[in-house]
Design a protein around this motif. Structure first.
Motif, PDB file in Angstrom:
ATOM      1  N   PRO A 217      11.402   0.717 -48.290  1.00 28.10           N
ATOM      2  CA  PRO A 217      10.510   1.837 -47.942  1.00 28.10           C
ATOM      3  C   PRO A 217       9.264   1.393 -47.181  1.00 28.10           C
ATOM      4  O   PRO A 217       8.798   2.084 -46.282  1.00 28.10           O
TER       5      PRO A 217
ATOM      6  N   SER B  28      17.826   2.675 -47.502  1.00 24.96           N
ATOM      7  CA  SER B  28      16.549   3.316 -47.177  1.00 24.96           C
ATOM      8  C   SER B  28      15.575   3.204 -48.342  1.00 24.96           C
ATOM      9  O   SER B  28      14.354   3.044 -48.155  1.00 24.96           O
TER      10      SER B  28
ATOM     11  N   ARG C 298      23.850   3.629 -47.207  1.00 25.06           N
ATOM     12  CA  ARG C 298      22.749   3.856 -46.270  1.00 25.06           C
ATOM     13  C   ARG C 298      21.537   4.472 -46.958  1.00 25.06           C
ATOM     14  O   ARG C 298      20.380   4.125 -46.661  1.00 25.06           O
ATOM     15  N   LEU C 299      21.792   5.387 -47.906  1.00 22.26           N
ATOM     16  CA  LEU C 299      20.665   5.960 -48.651  1.00 22.26           C
ATOM     17  C   LEU C 299      19.995   4.909 -49.531  1.00 22.26           C
ATOM     18  O   LEU C 299      18.753   4.866 -49.631  1.00 22.26           O
TER      19      LEU C 299
ATOM     20  N   TYR D  86      12.191   1.423 -42.769  1.00 20.76           N
ATOM     21  CA  TYR D  86      13.595   1.567 -42.350  1.00 20.76           C
ATOM     22  C   TYR D  86      14.179   2.838 -42.957  1.00 20.76           C
ATOM     23  O   TYR D  86      14.087   3.072 -44.157  1.00 20.76           O
ATOM     24  N   HIS D  87      14.794   3.640 -42.133  1.00 18.75           N
ATOM     25  CA  HIS D  87      15.501   4.827 -42.601  1.00 18.75           C
ATOM     26  C   HIS D  87      16.877   4.833 -41.946  1.00 18.75           C
ATOM     27  O   HIS D  87      17.007   5.094 -40.757  1.00 18.75           O
ATOM     28  N   PHE D  88      17.874   4.479 -42.754  1.00 20.27           N
ATOM     29  CA  PHE D  88      19.224   4.355 -42.220  1.00 20.27           C
ATOM     30  C   PHE D  88      19.923   5.708 -42.099  1.00 20.27           C
ATOM     31  O   PHE D  88      20.961   5.811 -41.468  1.00 20.27           O
TER      32      PHE D  88
ATOM     33  N   GLU E 287      15.716  10.728 -52.084  1.00 19.27           N
ATOM     34  CA  GLU E 287      16.984  10.011 -51.978  1.00 19.27           C
ATOM     35  C   GLU E 287      17.618   9.803 -53.354  1.00 19.27           C
ATOM     36  O   GLU E 287      18.835   9.837 -53.502  1.00 19.27           O
TER      37      GLU E 287
ATOM     38  N   ASP F  81      18.603  10.117 -42.192  1.00 17.38           N
ATOM     39  CA  ASP F  81      17.577  11.097 -42.542  1.00 17.38           C
ATOM     40  C   ASP F  81      18.171  12.204 -43.397  1.00 17.38           C
ATOM     41  O   ASP F  81      19.394  12.304 -43.564  1.00 17.38           O
TER      42      ASP F  81
END
Length: 462
Positions: free
Chosen positions: A180, A176, A172-173, A184-186, A424, A188
């Protein structure tokens, strides 16, 4: 390490005479080797024990009447074609069968090579392979149970679940990072940090009993010390369950170290009976005292024996002072006799160290059980009573403990970085380090040098 494209052979049963001995052959030419050394007109049926004769391949001279079993790949121990030949347990006959197999095209197996092939062929992972060696080496029922649990996959499953969750967070990171511009930010930063910390907590729970697990796997050394004639050898004999040490009223009877490996509530324990600690002009006894003092320095736990029927003397106080910085248990002996002092009123005895009062010559085993329970509590650095029925520790292997601790540290660092607003990329670096440690446990990415060190400790034939 080992070549894996040839056929290997070894005796799979312990050295020495026995009722039955087993020779194991594994590899691509196993069936051909069996055809050369077994007197058979038809091929061996899969997984069916067949009575036949083992013969020399060059002249057909009979060696032994045997039972041969064929395990075809991939459903064998190694994942290769395997032939197991069970004959009479004469070392001479078994060596002749091995020699015949070598003449027929096999080579002698190295230590652990059968299990190494099982690992390479996916029959077991590295944790299970190590459990095989632990199960073979087990000397107490609790040790065997812990090894069998690991062979069944307790560690593999627990570590695998955590690794999968770490991988999910990594994915997920990375997603993200890959999108960019699209916004999309899977996951936080706050959620990522909380997840990393929760994963570290799961590793902490897995490691919570690791100290006791390592003690169970590796065993310990316990030294019994005290001045002469306080009951050291009596305690040693009682714990051993046999009159291993000579017991007399003459001071200084024990002059050398006596050792015996015993089962103390499931923990394999090397018990050491030492010479009475005192000044002596007898050169032999003086050497025994020096050896006793060296044993105190290396023992995991020291059991100090004091005689309650006689007043404490300078020699008793010297023993207590010399062992003050060690993990110790104080056993007050001869409690069936009139007491010359009490433990709670003696400043040098009363304190943080556990004290057990006992009559070591009683017919019942109550006092001896109290000594065992207190000894295990000291070994485990816990104020609990050890019972054979306690849950078996999941983690017992020092390699696993170190890697789990390393993974936990990486996850905690990832959690701190994420919650501090780090990029990240920085968080991913720590998460990937955690995955490397977790996968090294199972063998998914373990250095060859580590594999070699693990398997060279196996016995030949396993």
């Amino acid at each position: 390490m080992f070549a894996t494209d040839d056929t290997i052979v070894a005796i799979a049963t312990p050295p020495g005479p026995g009722g039955i001995g087993v020779v194991r052959v594994s590899g691509p030419a196993s069936v051909a080797v069996a055809r050369s050394i077994l007197r058979r007109s038809t091929p061996l049926a899969a997984r069916r024990a067949t009575l036949t004769d083992a013969v020399a391949p060059d002249d057909g001279h009979p060696i032994d009447r045997v039972v041969a079993t064929y395990f075809p790949q991939p459903g064998s121990y190694t994942g290769e074609d395997v032939i197991e030949i069970s004959g009479h347990g004469s070392p001479v006959l078994l060596r002749q069968i091995v020699s015949a197999a070598v003449v027929a095209g096999a080579r002698l197996a190295e230590p652990g090579e059968f299990t190494f092939r099982a690992y390479l062929n996916g029959r077991v992972d590295l944790v299970q392979a190590e459990a095989v060696a632990d199960l073979v080496d087990a000397v107490t029922p609790l040790q065997a149970r812990a090894a069998f649990d690991q062979l069944e996959g307790t560690i593999t499953n627990a570590v695998g679940e955590i690794d999968r969750d770490v991988f999910d967070l990594v994915a997920r990171l990375e997603a993200s990072l890959d999108f960019p511009d699209e916004g999309y930010h899977f996951v936080d930063e706050t959620s990522a940090g909380a997840e990393a910390r929760e994963l570290a907590g799961r590793l902490s729970r897995l490691l919570a009993d690791a100290g006791r697990g390592r003690l169970l796997r590796e065993g310990c050394e316990v030294a019994i010390v005290g001045k002469p004639n306080v009951g050291k050898s009596t305690l040693f004999n009682q714990l051993c369950g046999a009159p291993r040490a000579i017991v007399t009223d003459i001071p200084g009877t024990t002059r050398d170290l006596l050792t015996e490996t015993i089962d103390v509530c499931g923990i394999p324990t090397t018990l050491v009976d030492t010479a009475g600690l005192r000044e002596s002009r007898d050169s032999i006894e003086a050497e025994g005292v020096r050896r006793a003092q060296r044993t105190v320095d290396v023992a995991d736990v020291v059991v100090v024996v004091l005689d309650r029927s006689r007043p404490l003397e300078a020699e008793d106080r010297a023993v207590l002072d010399a062992t003050r910085k060690t993990r110790r248990l104080i056993v007050v002996s001869k409690c069936d006799l009139a007491g010359a002092w009490t433990a709670d009123r003696e400043p040098c005895v009363a304190g943080a160290d556990p004290v057990i009062e006992a009559c070591l010559l009683k017919d019942d085993d109550e006092d001896l059980d109290a000594v065992r329970q207190a000894l295990v509590a000291v070994l485990e650095d816990a104020d609990v009573q050890a019972k054979p029925g306690r849950d078996v520790p999941a983690v017992t292997n020092l390699r696993h403990i170190e890697l789990l601790d390393r993974a936990r540290t990486s996850l905690m660092r990832a959690g701190d970085s994420a919650q501090a607003g780090a990029t990240e990329e920085l968080v991913l670096t720590d998460l990937q380090e955690a995955r490397v440690s977790l996968e090294e446990i199972s063998g998914a990415r373990t250095p060859d040098a580590v594999l070699e060190r693990i398997f060279e400790q196996f016995c030949i034939g396993k």
